[in-house]
Enzyme design. Structure first.
Site, PDB file in Angstrom:
ATOM      1  N   ARG A   1       1.712 -11.109   7.436  1.00 16.02           N
ATOM      2  CA  ARG A   1       1.691  -9.929   6.572  1.00 16.02           C
ATOM      3  C   ARG A   1       2.993  -9.147   6.758  1.00 16.02           C
ATOM      4  NH1 ARG A   1      -2.979  -9.636   9.427  1.00 16.02           N
ATOM      5  NH2 ARG A   1      -2.310  -7.718  10.489  1.00 16.02           N
TER       6      ARG A   1
ATOM      7  N   ARG B   1      -9.445  -0.015  16.388  1.00 12.41           N
ATOM      8  CA  ARG B   1      -9.449   0.859  15.226  1.00 12.41           C
ATOM      9  C   ARG B   1     -10.499   0.350  14.249  1.00 12.41           C
ATOM     10  NH1 ARG B   1      -4.047   1.700  11.674  1.00 12.41           N
ATOM     11  NH2 ARG B   1      -4.573  -0.457  11.141  1.00 12.41           N
TER      12      ARG B   1
ATOM     13  N   CYS C   1      13.604  24.669   1.675  1.00 12.89           N
ATOM     14  CA  CYS C   1      12.702  25.308   0.713  1.00 12.89           C
ATOM     15  C   CYS C   1      11.825  24.247   0.044  1.00 12.89           C
ATOM     16  CB  CYS C   1      13.507  26.050  -0.343  1.00 12.89           C
ATOM     17  SG  CYS C   1      14.778  27.141   0.327  1.00 12.89           S
ATOM     18  N   MET C   2      10.909  24.707  -0.792  1.00  8.29           N
ATOM     19  CA  MET C   2      10.011  23.778  -1.475  1.00  8.29           C
ATOM     20  C   MET C   2      10.770  22.819  -2.380  1.00  8.29           C
ATOM     21  SD  MET C   2       6.828  24.500  -4.091  1.00  8.29           S
ATOM     22  CE  MET C   2       5.783  25.239  -2.849  1.00  8.29           C
ATOM     23  N   ASP C   3      11.740  23.316  -3.140  1.00  9.62           N
ATOM     24  CA  ASP C   3      12.404  22.500  -4.152  1.00  9.62           C
ATOM     25  C   ASP C   3      13.893  22.306  -3.907  1.00  9.62           C
ATOM     26  OD1 ASP C   3       9.993  22.412  -5.768  1.00  9.62           O
ATOM     27  OD2 ASP C   3      10.414  24.525  -6.181  1.00  9.62           O
TER      28      ASP C   3
ATOM     29  N   TYR D   1      15.496  31.415   3.524  1.00 10.70           N
ATOM     30  CA  TYR D   1      14.329  32.186   3.936  1.00 10.70           C
ATOM     31  C   TYR D   1      14.367  32.529   5.420  1.00 10.70           C
ATOM     32  CZ  TYR D   1      11.849  31.311  -0.467  1.00 10.70           C
ATOM     33  OH  TYR D   1      11.467  31.283  -1.773  1.00 10.70           O
TER      34      TYR D   1
ATOM     35  N   LYS E   1       0.831  -1.200   0.000  1.00 10.32           N
ATOM     36  CA  LYS E   1       0.000   0.000   0.000  1.00 10.32           C
ATOM     37  C   LYS E   1       0.866   1.251   0.000  1.00 10.32           C
ATOM     38  CE  LYS E   1      -0.461   0.217   5.045  1.00 10.32           C
ATOM     39  NZ  LYS E   1      -1.389   0.306   6.180  1.00 10.32           N
TER      40      LYS E   1
ATOM     41  N   HIS F   1      -5.141  -7.231  13.743  1.00 15.27           N
ATOM     42  CA  HIS F   1      -4.007  -6.317  13.662  1.00 15.27           C
ATOM     43  C   HIS F   1      -3.418  -6.134  15.055  1.00 15.27           C
ATOM     44  CE1 HIS F   1      -2.315  -3.072  10.915  1.00 15.27           C
ATOM     45  NE2 HIS F   1      -1.617  -2.950  12.032  1.00 15.27           N
TER      46      HIS F   1
END
Length: 822
Positions: A677, A591, A765-767, A717, A493, A620
């Site tokens: 699992r 859960r 930073c973002m990138d 920044y 998943k 689980h």
């Protein structure tokens, strides 16, 4: 549920039984070695085709617990197949058909047979939609209408069914005579006759005659008498003398006379006259094919005695049927319609009709390959295609193949031609596609899926490197903890914890993992589309995903009565029985799952519902990785054992049980039950201090630029970081948009350059981010390790006060995954 002794099936097909296991019961027929859920009760029919031979998969199937086979010859090493039963038949396909015919002969109920060149599947599904409210109906799954599909469809007949609807298609003369005794329809419907699969017939009348053999012993035949060839042949052929002919027509006399058809918004009103009385229906469709299909269904309902008011009331609620046209989001705000199933002018017209309905895009593009198997001369075929193309307002036409250029004279907009898909790919420019609807219509041999994949290409210097050898090493490590008969479910998943679902699933499948698990239906569908055939459990099934789930044989986790009832309702709607499900029990996680107090109510539903069949019971563990909670873990295991014993005992058939995750498998191997699992453990995260698992994932990038920054200067920044002395600062193109947590800035996080751990400085930073490489001797272009063997993901998780799962799954989809083997 169908249930036969292996001896009965051998007798039915005239085969010679070589039995090594007496009293074997068969409930499921299997022709696809990739799709099965209940091996002990399945019979695999090894069919030899033009491209594949089912006999090649007998050994693999035996290892996966299949014990009953129909073969044309016994394997040379048959003695090694302990407990296996072999029915030897000269023609295994014919044996399958004989078995299905035997099964059909045990039922006495109205059966509707549908054939024709187009519309069979949609008409079948609409008949079901219209009639299922007051009749229990068996019907062909999806478009199961072939020499193999028809027997598998009829095998679904059960004693509780009150009506059956089956479709039949043929591509060669003589095929229908094998399908007729399997379906044995009392009522026949022929939808139309066209050019699809024409190559093996001398002309349309020859193909029509072959298709109509399905109704040699029918009592009633329903069709549109405006199809002059169909009407003339039926009325002049002595085979149909004495049969009840129920017709509909627009231009001539008929039982149902259509007098007017008009579009009202997104609906169509159809007026008709039946037995002198005017009547009408409204359908939520406007295309020609839907109008024809709906009138066929209308005629059938009138013949069956339904009132005009009842028909009209139900027709307005007809729902679209998901068929072979795939529509999806493309690059640069494009919509892609992918249709590589049929390759004939009729199906092209249908696809173009859908293309024309894409009102969100003003511009339309068609990518079309050569067509094969129509039975027409090239000049005639491409003139017809050209005429179709000329009717539509197409911005651009792209032809692929050596013959498609013959449509050139019919085109008015831009056009491009390529001799092969490879030629097209070499010249592909993604920037030339912008905010348009694109129809991909290619014969299968052109491999248009490669064109579709171009739309998903990702280029980014920051990569996640996945060592598949280490993944397999970890998988084998866990196998050493298990008994030989214990199965493994691999959890893939969340994009396989950020590592790439298909690629991880593929290598695990190659290493014979027994089950896969995904979070949502879409993940499972993507695996199926990528060719993954292992059983797949969907851990968070959502109602809107049920159709995709059953279409792709994905098995839902059911954890509550609402979900159980909703999924049963979906199965009933589509006439599906014995569908595998996985029942989750709550043993203390609090859960998801059925509580212990709900056990009796759950047993009552599971033991009486025909639509589902429990594949596994599981639970689980809440804290299997933490020794502090070992007593609680053991309580969970004990509770699961007793509750699962009670449920499986009440069901009366074998059910898999599993509760251990990766940590549980390492620390509590005595509780392995029938399956474990494995998830995070496959990627090298161990619950033991002495970690014997190998590192699988390495998150890396390169230095884009190096700067010399003087003492007292700030970086990034908000001027959050100030250099203490002259510093060598490297900029790395990885930021929080790539999954690098912003909290790791300003000295908290580390990266590795040239084997040396260096700090992240300034705000991330973002990138991009900045690292201090003073004294390291780094240069632009050098590799930077975000995490890997030398600086583990567990170290990063600890700094963030989180767990490795979160760090793994936060890695952005724009980060290119690279898979390596040593």
């Amino acid at each position: 549920m169908a249930e036969y002794r292996i001896e009965e099936l051998a007798a039915a097909c005239g085969g010679e039984l070589h039995a090594r296991s007496e009293n074997s019961i068969v409930r499921y027929l299997l022709t696809d070695s990739r799709k099965f859920s209940f091996p002990a009760e399945s019979l695999f029919v090894a069919i030899r085709g033009e491209r594949n031979d089912g006999h090649n998969y007998i050994n693999d199937l035996y290892r996966q617990q299949i014990r009953n086979f129909i073969v044309s010859s016994i394997p040379g090493d048959a003695d090694s197949y302990t407990g296996a039963n072999f029915i030897v038949a000269e023609n295994t396909l014919l044996a399958l058909q004989k078995i299905a015919a035997m099964h059909r002969n045990s039922f006495y109920l109205p059966v509707i047979g549908i054939t024709g060149s187009n519309g069979k599947t949609i008409l079948k599904e609409w008949i079901y939609q219209l009639l299922h409210k007051d009749r229990i109906i068996a019907r062909s799954p999806k478009s199961y209408n072939s020499q193999v599909g028809v027997p598998l469809s009829v095998w679904q007949l059960r004693i509780h069914h009150e009506l059956a609807v089956f479709e039949a298609g043929i591509s060669r003369p003589g095929e229908m005579e094998f399908l007729e005794p399997i379906i044995k329809p009392g009522i026949g419907i022929i939808t139309n006759i066209g050019q699809a699969h024409q190559e093996h017939f001398t002309d349309l009348e020859h193909k029509l005659a072959e298709k109509l053999r399905l109704f040699n012993n029918s009592e009633t035949l329903i069709y549109c008498s405006d199809h002059s060839l169909i009407d003339r042949y039926i009325r002049q052929n002595g085979t149909f003398n004495g049969k009840r002919l129920f017709t509909w027509a627009v231009s001539g006399d008929a039982d149902l006379k259509i007098i007017k058809t008009g579009r009202i918004g997104n609906t169509t009103k159809i007026d008709g006259v039946f037995r002198g009385d005017e009547c009408c229906i409204n359908i939520p469709f406007t295309d020609r094919a839907s109008i024809e299909n709906s009138i066929h269904a209308w005629a059938l309902m009138l013949f069956l005695g339904y009132s005009c008011s009842y028909i009209s009331e139900n027709m307005k609620d007809l729902a679209p049927v998901a068929m072979r046209l795939e529509q999806k989001q493309g690059i640069n705000n494009c919509t892609i319609i992918n249709d590589s199933y049929n390759s004939d002018p009729g199906s092209l017209e249908i696809a173009m009709d859908l293309l024309s309905q894409q009102s969100q895009h003003q511009n339309k593009t068609i990518v079309l390959s050569d067509m094969f198997g129509t039975g027409k001369r090239s000049e005639e075929l491409y003139s017809e295609i050209g005429a179709l193309l000329g009717r539509e307002k197409i911005k651009r036409f792209i032809g692929i193949g050596k013959s498609i250029g013959m449509v050139r004279s019919f085109l008015e907009g831009r056009y491009e031609f390529y001799e092969s898909t490879e030629d097209f790919i070499r010249n592909f420019n993604p920037g030339s596609y912008d905010n348009e609807a694109i129809l991909l219509k290619g014969s299968r041999q052109f491999g248009f899926e490669r064109i579709s994949r171009l739309l998903e290409e990702k280029v980014h210097v920051t990569t996640l490197e996945i060592n598949l050898d280490n993944l397999v090493q970890n998988y084998n490590y866990f196998k050493t903890k298990l008994k030989p008969e214990t199965r493994i479910m691999a959890v893939v998943k969340a994009f396989s914890y950020g590592s790439g679902s298909y690629q991880i699933a593929s290598v695990l499948a190659y290493n014979l993992v027994d089950y896969l698990a995904v979070a949502f239906t879409d993940e499972g569908v993507n695996l199926r589309r990528a060719g993954i055939t292992q059983p797949v459990m969907v851990m968070n099934p959502e109602p809107h995903g049920y159709p995709g789930m059953t279409d792709h044989l994905l098995e839902p986790e059911i954890y509550g009565f609402r979900g159980l009832e909703g999924f049963i309702e979906h199965l009933q709607k589509w006439g599906i029985n014995d569908y595998p499900v996985h029942i989750k029990l709550d043993t203390g996680m609090n859960r998801l799952g059925f509580s212990v107090s709900e056990t009796q109510e759950l047993i009552k539903i599971l033991s009486t519902c025909r639509n589902i069949r429990v594949r596994s019971l599981f639970s689980h563990l809440a804290a299997a990785d933490d020794p502090e909670h070992d007593s609680f873990t053991r309580e969970q295991i004990s509770k699961f054992g007793s509750v699962s014993d009670e449920i499986s005992g009440a069901l009366g058939y074998p059910v898999l049980r599993h509760i251990l995750n990766s940590a549980g498998t390492e620390r509590f191997p005595e509780a392995q039950f029938d399956m474990v699992r494995l998830g995070i453990g496959l990627y090298g995260i161990s619950a033991l201090k002495d970690n014997k698992l190998a590192c699988v994932n390495t998150f890396k990038s390169n230095i884009s630029q190096i700067r010399i920054v003087q003492a007292g200067q700030t970086i990034g920044y908000s001027r959050a970081y100030k250099t203490a002395g002259e510093s060598v600062i490297a900029i790395v193109p990885v930021g929080y948009a790539d999954g690098l947590d912003r909290r790791l800035g300003n000295g908290k996080g580390r990266m590795v350059v040239n084997g040396i751990t260096v700090p992240i400085v300034g705000n991330i930073c973002m990138d991009m981010c900045m690292i201090d490489v003073t004294g390291v001797g780094a240069k632009e272009g050098d590799e930077v390790i975000v995490f890997g063997e030398d600086y583990s993901i567990a170290d990063i998780a600890k700094k963030l006060s989180t767990i490795p799962y979160e760090v793994f799954t936060n890695i952005s989809g724009r980060v290119k995954r690279i898979y390596i083997r040593e």
